[in-house]
Write a protein that holds these residues in place. Structure first.
Motif, PDB file in Angstrom:
ATOM      1  N   HIS A   1      31.842  35.724  52.827  1.00  0.00           N
ATOM      2  CA  HIS A   1      31.760  35.236  51.582  1.00  0.00           C
ATOM      3  C   HIS A   1      30.309  35.404  51.001  1.00  0.00           C
ATOM      4  O   HIS A   1      29.217  35.527  51.799  1.00  0.00           O
ATOM      5  CB  HIS A   1      31.965  33.915  51.531  1.00  0.00           C
ATOM      6  CG  HIS A   1      30.871  32.885  51.724  1.00  0.00           C
ATOM      7  ND1 HIS A   1      30.162  32.586  50.929  1.00  0.00           N
ATOM      8  CD2 HIS A   1      30.432  32.574  53.131  1.00  0.00           C
ATOM      9  CE1 HIS A   1      29.131  31.679  51.786  1.00  0.00           C
ATOM     10  NE2 HIS A   1      29.260  31.614  53.077  1.00  0.00           N
TER      11      HIS A   1
ATOM     12  N   SER B   1      36.858  33.990  56.618  1.00  0.00           N
ATOM     13  CA  SER B   1      36.626  35.015  55.319  1.00  0.00           C
ATOM     14  C   SER B   1      36.718  33.808  54.131  1.00  0.00           C
ATOM     15  O   SER B   1      37.304  32.850  54.310  1.00  0.00           O
ATOM     16  CB  SER B   1      37.554  35.918  55.097  1.00  0.00           C
ATOM     17  OG  SER B   1      38.881  35.570  54.893  1.00  0.00           O
ATOM     18  N   GLY B   2      36.388  34.450  53.098  1.00  0.00           N
ATOM     19  CA  GLY B   2      36.699  33.760  51.790  1.00  0.00           C
ATOM     20  C   GLY B   2      35.962  32.234  51.627  1.00  0.00           C
ATOM     21  O   GLY B   2      34.762  32.278  52.199  1.00  0.00           O
TER      22      GLY B   2
ATOM     23  N   TYR C   1      38.440  34.494  46.366  1.00  0.00           N
ATOM     24  CA  TYR C   1      37.450  35.114  47.237  1.00  0.00           C
ATOM     25  C   TYR C   1      38.187  35.448  48.596  1.00  0.00           C
ATOM     26  O   TYR C   1      37.602  35.833  49.572  1.00  0.00           O
ATOM     27  CB  TYR C   1      36.831  33.772  47.648  1.00  0.00           C
ATOM     28  CG  TYR C   1      35.669  33.503  46.574  1.00  0.00           C
ATOM     29  CD1 TYR C   1      36.213  32.364  45.836  1.00  0.00           C
ATOM     30  CD2 TYR C   1      34.435  33.911  46.316  1.00  0.00           C
ATOM     31  CE1 TYR C   1      35.347  31.991  44.750  1.00  0.00           C
ATOM     32  CE2 TYR C   1      33.863  33.507  45.306  1.00  0.00           C
ATOM     33  CZ  TYR C   1      34.174  32.293  44.548  1.00  0.00           C
ATOM     34  OH  TYR C   1      33.146  31.998  43.518  1.00  0.00           O
ATOM     35  N   VAL C   2      39.497  35.799  48.137  1.00  0.00           N
ATOM     36  CA  VAL C   2      40.412  35.995  49.357  1.00  0.00           C
ATOM     37  C   VAL C   2      40.113  37.377  50.191  1.00  0.00           C
ATOM     38  O   VAL C   2      40.140  37.487  51.419  1.00  0.00           O
ATOM     39  CB  VAL C   2      41.736  36.109  49.022  1.00  0.00           C
ATOM     40  CG1 VAL C   2      42.822  37.148  49.970  1.00  0.00           C
ATOM     41  CG2 VAL C   2      42.481  35.059  48.658  1.00  0.00           C
ATOM     42  N   TYR C   3      39.659  38.351  49.655  1.00  0.00           N
ATOM     43  CA  TYR C   3      39.155  39.700  50.138  1.00  0.00           C
ATOM     44  C   TYR C   3      37.655  39.611  50.640  1.00  0.00           C
ATOM     45  O   TYR C   3      36.887  40.557  50.905  1.00  0.00           O
ATOM     46  CB  TYR C   3      39.352  40.945  49.418  1.00  0.00           C
ATOM     47  CG  TYR C   3      40.671  40.803  48.853  1.00  0.00           C
ATOM     48  CD1 TYR C   3      41.250  40.841  47.610  1.00  0.00           C
ATOM     49  CD2 TYR C   3      41.923  41.015  49.868  1.00  0.00           C
ATOM     50  CE1 TYR C   3      42.459  40.765  46.987  1.00  0.00           C
ATOM     51  CE2 TYR C   3      43.171  41.176  49.665  1.00  0.00           C
ATOM     52  CZ  TYR C   3      43.657  41.001  48.033  1.00  0.00           C
ATOM     53  OH  TYR C   3      44.777  41.106  47.697  1.00  0.00           O
ATOM     54  N   ASP C   4      36.975  38.550  50.361  1.00  0.00           N
ATOM     55  CA  ASP C   4      35.483  38.358  50.509  1.00  0.00           C
ATOM     56  C   ASP C   4      35.132  38.010  51.772  1.00  0.00           C
ATOM     57  O   ASP C   4      35.382  36.849  52.356  1.00  0.00           O
ATOM     58  CB  ASP C   4      34.888  37.479  49.583  1.00  0.00           C
ATOM     59  CG  ASP C   4      34.742  37.762  48.120  1.00  0.00           C
ATOM     60  OD1 ASP C   4      33.805  37.404  47.690  1.00  0.00           O
ATOM     61  OD2 ASP C   4      35.334  38.975  47.809  1.00  0.00           O
ATOM     62  N   LYS C   5      34.813  39.064  52.677  1.00  0.00           N
ATOM     63  CA  LYS C   5      34.432  38.605  54.036  1.00  0.00           C
ATOM     64  C   LYS C   5      33.048  39.519  54.365  1.00  0.00           C
ATOM     65  O   LYS C   5      32.974  40.890  54.659  1.00  0.00           O
ATOM     66  CB  LYS C   5      35.498  39.213  54.949  1.00  0.00           C
ATOM     67  CG  LYS C   5      35.202  38.863  56.655  1.00  0.00           C
ATOM     68  CD  LYS C   5      36.621  39.052  57.356  1.00  0.00           C
ATOM     69  CE  LYS C   5      36.041  38.728  58.909  1.00  0.00           C
ATOM     70  NZ  LYS C   5      37.020  38.222  59.632  1.00  0.00           N
TER      71      LYS C   5
ATOM     72  N   LEU D   1      33.256  48.544  48.896  1.00  0.00           N
ATOM     73  CA  LEU D   1      32.678  48.001  50.228  1.00  0.00           C
ATOM     74  C   LEU D   1      31.321  48.357  51.121  1.00  0.00           C
ATOM     75  O   LEU D   1      30.564  47.449  51.345  1.00  0.00           O
ATOM     76  CB  LEU D   1      33.704  48.145  51.382  1.00  0.00           C
ATOM     77  CG  LEU D   1      34.943  47.173  51.236  1.00  0.00           C
ATOM     78  CD1 LEU D   1      36.178  47.642  52.099  1.00  0.00           C
ATOM     79  CD2 LEU D   1      34.878  45.712  51.306  1.00  0.00           C
TER      80      LEU D   1
ATOM     81  N   LYS E   1      42.205  42.925  43.072  1.00  0.00           N
ATOM     82  CA  LYS E   1      42.503  44.083  43.862  1.00  0.00           C
ATOM     83  C   LYS E   1      41.509  43.983  45.156  1.00  0.00           C
ATOM     84  O   LYS E   1      40.276  43.419  45.020  1.00  0.00           O
ATOM     85  CB  LYS E   1      42.430  45.142  43.355  1.00  0.00           C
ATOM     86  CG  LYS E   1      43.000  45.338  42.084  1.00  0.00           C
ATOM     87  CD  LYS E   1      44.401  45.888  42.106  1.00  0.00           C
ATOM     88  CE  LYS E   1      45.457  45.847  41.024  1.00  0.00           C
ATOM     89  NZ  LYS E   1      46.282  44.480  40.900  1.00  0.00           N
ATOM     90  N   PRO E   2      41.933  44.594  46.508  1.00  0.00           N
ATOM     91  CA  PRO E   2      40.992  44.692  47.388  1.00  0.00           C
ATOM     92  C   PRO E   2      40.020  45.691  47.102  1.00  0.00           C
ATOM     93  O   PRO E   2      40.169  46.368  46.220  1.00  0.00           O
ATOM     94  CB  PRO E   2      41.989  44.923  48.596  1.00  0.00           C
ATOM     95  CG  PRO E   2      43.235  44.796  48.270  1.00  0.00           C
ATOM     96  CD  PRO E   2      43.467  44.872  46.802  1.00  0.00           C
ATOM     97  N   TYR E   3      38.815  45.336  47.822  1.00  0.00           N
ATOM     98  CA  TYR E   3      37.679  46.301  47.358  1.00  0.00           C
ATOM     99  C   TYR E   3      38.166  47.686  47.935  1.00  0.00           C
ATOM    100  O   TYR E   3      38.753  47.808  49.005  1.00  0.00           O
ATOM    101  CB  TYR E   3      36.459  46.032  48.216  1.00  0.00           C
ATOM    102  CG  TYR E   3      35.813  44.591  47.672  1.00  0.00           C
ATOM    103  CD1 TYR E   3      36.029  43.424  48.350  1.00  0.00           C
ATOM    104  CD2 TYR E   3      35.319  44.464  46.462  1.00  0.00           C
ATOM    105  CE1 TYR E   3      35.600  42.165  48.131  1.00  0.00           C
ATOM    106  CE2 TYR E   3      34.957  43.160  46.100  1.00  0.00           C
ATOM    107  CZ  TYR E   3      34.947  42.138  46.820  1.00  0.00           C
ATOM    108  OH  TYR E   3      34.596  40.735  46.405  1.00  0.00           O
TER     109      TYR E   3
END
Lengths: 201, 479, 81
Positions: A96, B200-201, A90-94, A49, A42-44
């Motif tokens: 990383h 990102s990612g 890691y798709v929602y990691d910005k 966040l 799920k998105p954070y």
């Protein structure tokens, strides 16, 4: 002649940079863009966040990684740190937060290993209260100290009391978690990527 | 005032060689670069020692957020990289450029803004990290505003160097100049691409480590090599052993080193082919590194006795040898079987300091010891102190790298033994972390001595030593 | 864009680039760019600082006006300039 030489030189130099850039970031980027995250990731949330921002602010990445390696690359699997992590996790990691040091353990699935909010709050207040040989910095500014009143008073105000073990907090004070501490722990407790991955191409 | 605004009065000096005129033309900006570099050296060293002590005494000064390990450690890295090493490299590169082009500097007016914006950027970025405004990417922690200032400052330097190169009075372009010219074109592009907001990612992780390794590839290493290629033959008085080898070395360096970056992510969540490509490129680095090693060694062999007389030669030869060592170490470290043990451990930190200190910083010390007398027209007042500086930091960095290498391997081995609780991998490093702090103390003392000497030079204090002949010929009006 | 296509493009770029580099190299050799390459190594020297003369003697030359001639082996390195 000199102009041709100089131009060749600069073109060659630029080419070596751009070839490396293309090979190491552009092409992989295109490949990774096609990866879809698991529906279980799920998105954070807002709170998570905020906590993630505190994780970054305090430099947690300099001691903790967030990438679980496969078998054959160390003992990540044997330590039950979670299945090998994949780009889709890691798709929602910005930004990383993969990290490059393990002065402390990998945290990618810490919520699965340590789901207790109390544990994390105490640990952040002073790591050595729960982990005697730890080198981790304490984060007392994420907490506040109040004079001891009865538990009921705090329950009524909704303040989050942290049950710090004796000897690690001043005798006559009670340790209260601030919103920042709660946010950070909310983020840490979101770190659970043990959901199975669908093997699709 | 001479035509391009240079404050030195050179009207009565027809006998001054082109070499001396070049030195005079850049002395102001180079001194500005070096002075600010030395200030950041002090700040960065203190941050480094503080970070190290935090591992020995985790509860020391624990209530100060600005001094928590997670902030002091990136403050150390950034002040050293973008402060000390970058500013000293900038000064060194513009000085080498005028020397090798045999011309006075062009667009000198861009150099002072470069110094100013560079320092402003590093100051802004460092304060940001300490108060918690960290972008969360290793080597890219500075807020974009600070990065923009640094990029602008760098472009000013690049333009001055390129314009000076354009005005060159030489037929041959010396090898050091290839590295410098490549550098000033590569780094601004690299820095801007890395700081863009599109990532990102795990793709961002790839960009992150492409950048971090490439900063070494396109800026720190080239200037170090440029300096070594100049100072070793120049101090000894012999030409470089094989110019052909240096040509091969440069292009194989440019081609292979740009592909190394993802070796920081071996075992990580990235396509296997990508990681393999970087490992292969890391091993291929044996080629350029060996050519450089052969060149430097065969230039110096038979003349090692000269290290007794020249501090520059000591520092630069030490640095050049450590370049060979750290590069070979890196090639091995990238291999999966070795990486399995060393990844995520203090071994990596030892490797980083072997590179950025034992190679890059030592060469920059050598460069500063050579150039300063020629810029301020004063001799180093207490040579014995230079010897103390050298031995303190040589022992210091040897202790540093030794302790982190052994400690890191043990840490990795313990981490890989699943039957051992994780905390044991921490416990086993503790004596080595203490030794590392000891090394930091030696290095700090060495730096304090260096800074003291540097201040004496800037102020032209201390006992006056025998003056060079050309100075006796004419009176130069100091700025 | 799929990976195989992207990879193919990258390989093509590398091949074209490599060919261009080879052509440039062969051209350079043909037009004798490399003939006097070793002369480039001498560019760091000049009349006042020729080959054979050390240009840094910080640890060698005298602390004061006193001569250094008595010290063995140092006579050859009298002047930094």
């Amino acid at each position: 002649m000199m102009f041709i030489r100089a131009t060749t030189f600069f073109l060659g130099v630029l080419a070596t940079l751009f070839l490396g850039w293309a090979g190491l970031t552009l092409i992989p980027g295109i490949q990774i863009r096609e990866v879809k995250p698991s529906s279980e990731l799920k998105p954070y949330t807002e709170e998570q966040l905020r906590g993630r921002a505190i994780y970054i602010r305090e430099g947690c990445i300099y001691c903790h990684s967030q990438q679980t390696r496969p078998e054959g690359y160390g003992a990540d699997q044997l330590r039950n740190w979670g299945r090998p992590s994949l780009p889709g996790d890691y798709v929602y990691d910005k930004p990383h937060l993969l990290g490059t040091m393990r002065t402390g353990p990998d945290l990618f699935n810490i919520a699965a290993r340590q789901p207790s909010e109390d544990w994390h709050l105490i640990h952040l207040y002073n790591p050595r209260a729960l982990s005697p040989g730890s080198l981790m910095s304490p984060y007392p500014w994420l907490f506040k100290e109040e004079d001891v009143f009865s538990k009921e008073v705090y329950a009524a105000t909704g303040e989050r009391v942290v049950p710090v073990p004796k000897g690690f907090a001043p005798e006559d004070k009670v340790i209260i978690a601030t919103q920042e501490a709660l946010d950070l722990v909310a983020y840490l407790l979101s770190l659970n990527h043990t959901y199975p991955i669908k093997t699709e191409k | 005032m001479s035509p391009d605004g240079n404050p030195f009065n050179i009207d009565e000096s027809p006998e001054l060689s082109a070499r001396v005129l070049s030195d005079i033309s850049v002395s102001g900006p180079v001194l500005a670069f070096f002075t600010s570099a030395v200030v950041w050296l002090l700040i960065g060293t203190v941050f480094g020692l503080t970070a190290s002590l935090k591992f020995n005494f985790p509860d020391w000064l624990a209530s100060l957020p600005a001094l928590t390990f997670g902030r002091v450690r990136p403050a150390h890295l950034n002040t050293i990289m973008y402060g000390w090493i970058s500013l000293a490299s900038a000064g060194c590169s513009i000085w080498l450029t005028v020397r090798l082009c045999r011309v006075e500097v062009r667009w000198r007016k861009l150099l002072y803004p470069s110094v100013f914006f560079w320092n402003l950027g590093v100051l802004y970025g460092t304060i940001a990290i300490l108060i918690g405004d960290n972008r969360g990417l290793e080597w890219l922690e500075f807020p974009r505003g600070a990065a923009l200032l640094i990029a602008l400052a760098f472009v000013c330097l690049s333009l001055s160097i390129l314009r000076t190169f354009h005005a060159r009075q030489v037929k041959h372009i010396y090898v050091s100049l290839w590295y410098i010219l490549a550098s000033v074109v590569w780094f601004p592009i690299l820095y801007v691409i890395a700081n863009l907001p599109f990532y990102s990612g795990v793709t961002q992780a790839a960009v992150n480590w492409w950048f971090a390794h490439n900063a070494i590839t396109v800026w720190f290493t080239p200037i170090g090599l440029a300096a070594a290629y100049y100072f070793i033959p120049k101090v000894i008085g012999r030409p470089i052993y094989s110019y052909y080898l240096s040509l091969l070395g440069f292009w194989s360096f440019a081609l292979f080193y740009n592909w190394n970056g993802i070796h920081h992510l071996v075992g990580g969540p990235l396509p296997t082919w990508l990681i393999s490509v970087s490992i292969v490129a890391s091993v291929l680095m044996f080629i350029p590194v060996t050519t450089v090693a052969i060149n430097h060694h065969l230039t110096t062999v038979g003349h090692f006795g000269k290290l007794r007389y020249s501090p520059t030669l000591r520092f630069v030869v030490f640095g050049a040898m450590c370049y060979t060592a750290v590069s070979f170490q890196g090639s091995i470290e990238a291999l999966r079987s070795f990486n399995e043990i060393s990844h995520f451990t203090h071994y990596t930190i030892g490797h980083a300091h072997l590179g950025m200190y034992a190679f890059a910083s030592m060469i920059l010390f050598g460069a500063i010891y050579y150039t300063m007398p020629r810029l301020v027209r004063w001799e180093w007042p207490y040579p014995i102190l230079i010897k103390y500086h050298f031995w303190l930091v040589a022992f210091g960095i040897a202790l540093y790298v030794g302790s982190m290498t052994v400690g890191g391997i043990l840490q990795g081995l313990y981490m890989n033994e699943a039957s051992r609780p994780f905390i044991e991998s921490v416990e086993v490093t503790k004596p080595y972390l203490l030794a590392r702090s000891g090394a930091g103390v030696l290095i700090l003392i060495g730096h304090l001595i260096f800074i003291y000497l540097f201040c004496l030079m800037i102020l032209r204090r201390g006992p006056e030593r025998k003056a060079p002949p050309w100075r006796e010929k004419m009176e130069v009006v100091a700025p | 864009m799929s990976l195989p296509l992207a990879g193919l493009i990258l390989i093509l770029i590398a091949l074209i680039g490599g060919t261009m580099a080879m052509v440039a190299f062969i051209w350079a050799v043909r037009t004798k760019q490399f003939k006097d390459l070793n002369a480039g190594a001498y560019i760091i020297f000049d009349e006042e600082e020729p080959v054979g003369k050390m240009t840094d003697n910080t640890f060698g030359f005298p602390e004061s006006e006193k001569s250094n001639k008595n010290k063995k082996g140092r006579g050859e390195y009298e002047s930094r300039w």
